[in-house]
Design an enzyme around this catalytic site. Structure first.
Site, PDB file in Angstrom:
ATOM      1  N   TYR A 147       0.824  -1.203   0.000  1.00 30.97           N
ATOM      2  CA  TYR A 147       0.000   0.000   0.000  1.00 30.97           C
ATOM      3  C   TYR A 147       0.866   1.264   0.000  1.00 30.97           C
ATOM      4  O   TYR A 147       0.990   1.959   1.016  1.00 30.97           O
ATOM      5  CB  TYR A 147      -0.958  -0.040   1.186  1.00 30.97           C
ATOM      6  CG  TYR A 147      -1.792  -1.302   1.204  1.00 30.97           C
ATOM      7  CD1 TYR A 147      -2.483  -1.693   0.053  1.00 30.97           C
ATOM      8  CD2 TYR A 147      -1.869  -2.113   2.324  1.00 30.97           C
ATOM      9  CE1 TYR A 147      -3.244  -2.853   0.038  1.00 30.97           C
ATOM     10  CE2 TYR A 147      -2.625  -3.280   2.310  1.00 30.97           C
ATOM     11  CZ  TYR A 147      -3.313  -3.645   1.166  1.00 30.97           C
ATOM     12  OH  TYR A 147      -4.058  -4.798   1.144  1.00 30.97           O
ATOM     13  N   ALA A 161       0.381   4.197  -1.247  1.00 29.29           N
ATOM     14  CA  ALA A 161      -0.307   5.463  -0.979  1.00 29.29           C
ATOM     15  C   ALA A 161      -0.395   5.749   0.513  1.00 29.29           C
ATOM     16  O   ALA A 161      -0.246   6.891   0.949  1.00 29.29           O
ATOM     17  CB  ALA A 161      -1.708   5.453  -1.601  1.00 29.29           C
ATOM     18  N   ASP A 162      -0.647   4.712   1.307  1.00 35.66           N
ATOM     19  CA  ASP A 162      -0.747   4.904   2.754  1.00 35.66           C
ATOM     20  C   ASP A 162       0.594   5.309   3.356  1.00 35.66           C
ATOM     21  O   ASP A 162       0.680   6.262   4.137  1.00 35.66           O
ATOM     22  CB  ASP A 162      -1.227   3.612   3.423  1.00 35.66           C
ATOM     23  CG  ASP A 162      -2.698   3.348   3.200  1.00 35.66           C
ATOM     24  OD1 ASP A 162      -3.489   4.298   3.268  1.00 35.66           O
ATOM     25  OD2 ASP A 162      -3.058   2.184   2.953  1.00 35.66           O
ATOM     26  N   VAL A 163       1.635   4.563   3.001  1.00 28.38           N
ATOM     27  CA  VAL A 163       2.941   4.802   3.608  1.00 28.38           C
ATOM     28  C   VAL A 163       3.518   6.140   3.149  1.00 28.38           C
ATOM     29  O   VAL A 163       4.049   6.920   3.952  1.00 28.38           O
ATOM     30  CB  VAL A 163       3.903   3.645   3.283  1.00 28.38           C
ATOM     31  CG1 VAL A 163       5.294   3.936   3.836  1.00 28.38           C
ATOM     32  CG2 VAL A 163       3.369   2.338   3.867  1.00 28.38           C
ATOM     33  N   GLY A 214       1.508   9.001   4.829  1.00 34.25           N
ATOM     34  CA  GLY A 214       1.863   9.108   6.233  1.00 34.25           C
ATOM     35  C   GLY A 214       3.218   9.755   6.435  1.00 34.25           C
ATOM     36  O   GLY A 214       3.417  10.555   7.364  1.00 34.25           O
TER      37      GLY A 214
END
Length: 262
Positions: free
Chosen positions: A177, A179-181, A184
Site C-alpha cells: 500500500y 499510498a498509505d505509507v 503518512g
C-alpha cells in the site's frame, strides 16, 4: 551517516515533550503518528470501544495483530466514544494540553463531532492539526472513501507502472500500500515543518494531506510526459534480468554507468 550513542539518542528524542492525539485508523495516519512516537513524542491513540479494524489484521499472534503493533508501537491508548458529549469534552481537555492532532476521517466527520480545527484552535492556538484524506479536504471528490489501491488507480500510478511492462495489458494486483505509507511520511514531514514555523510564530495550523497528491508525486516523469511531447523509450530504462539462481536488477542510467557495468 554514522551516529554515536549520544548522537542517536538526541536524534530519536528530538520530539520529546510533545503530546500527540492520534485519532487515525488503518495505515496512513497511524504510520505518521508512529514516526512521531519514534522521535520521542508522547502519542495517545484514541479509539472506540470496538477498536479499529487493524487490530484483527493478519498475522495475528496470541490474539494480537502484529501489523497493528508495528503501526502503533510506542503509543498510549484511551477508549472514548466520540458520539458521547462527555467523551467529546474529555477530548477537548486533552486538546488543551496537546501539540499535534492527527486524524484521517472523511472530510466533514470531525466537524460534525464538534472537533474541527476551527473549533479546537480556539482552545489551543498552538495546536498543529493534520488531516489525512483520500482527495483533500475540499473539492468534488473530498467526501469519497479512499483506500490505497483506489488511490493508486485514481492517480494513474497503476497505468504508469504498466507502461513499463512490455507485452502486458493488465495492471498488477495491489498488495503493497504505497499510498498509505507515502502519505503518512509526507504528513510527518509537514508536521515537522509546522513545528518549526510554530517556533517562529507561536501559532499552529491546519495541514491538509491528500493521498492522491502524494501518489502523484511518485509519477514525476509521467506527469511531465502527459503535458509535453516526449518520445517514449524503446524499452524500460531499468529492469530485472533473469539468471540461473534468481533475478538481478540492472540499472544503466548513463554512459558512465554502462561502462562500469561492462
Amino acid at each position: 551517516m554514522s551516529l554515536t550513542g549520544n548522537d542517536e539518542s538526541r536524534l530519536t528524542g528530538c520530539f520529546e515533550g510533545l503530546r500527540v492525539l492520534d485519532f487515525s485508523t488503518t495505515i496512513a495516519g497511524p504510520h505518521c503518528a508512529r514516526m512521531l512516537a519514534d522521535m520521542g513524542a508522547e502519542v495517545i491513540k484514541i479509539e472506540s470501544a470496538e477498536g479499529e479494524t487493524m487490530r484483527t489484521r493478519p498475522p495475528v499472534r496470541h490474539g494480537c495483530s502484529t501489523a497493528f503493533g508495528q503501526l502503533n508501537v510506542g503509543k498510549k491508548s484511551v477508549v472514548l466514544d466520540l458520539k458521547c458529549s462527555a467523551d467529546v469534552e474529555a477530548v477537548r481537555r486533552l486538546v488543551a494540553t496537546a501539540d499535534i492532532l492527527v486524524e484521517n476521517f472523511r472530510p466533514g466527520v470531525m466537524q460534525r463531532l464538534g472537533l474541527a480545527y476551527a473549533t479546537l484552535s480556539e482552545l489551543n492556538p498552538r495546536l498543529i492539526y493534520c488531516s489525512i484524506s483520500g482527495y483533500g479536504q475540499t473539492g468534488p471528490s473530498a467526501e469519497l472513501p479512499a483506500y490505497a489501491p483506489v488511490i493508486h488507480a485514481a492517480s494513474g500510478y497503476e497505468m504508469a507502472h504498466l507502461a513499463y511492462q512490455p507485452g502486458r495489458s493488465r495492471p498488477d494486483y495491489c498488495g503493497i500500500y504505497h499510498a498509505d505509507v507515502v502519505t503518512g511520511t509526507y504528513a510527518f514531514g509537514a508536521i515537522a515543518s509546522a513545528l518549526y514555523q510554530r517556533e517562529r510564530t507561536g501559532r499552529g495550523q491546519h495541514i491538509d494531506c491528500s493521498m492522491l497528491e502524494s501518489m502523484l508525486s511518485l509519477t514525476l516523469n509521467e506527469i511531465q510526459g502527459a503535458q509535453f511531447a516526449v518520445e517514449p523509450p524503446q524499452r524500460p530504462p531499468f529492469g530485472p534480468a533473469e539468471t540461473r539462481d534468481g533475478y538481478v536488477m540492472i540499472a544503466v542510467a548513463s554512459e558512465k554507468t554502462f561502462q562500469n557495468l561492462m
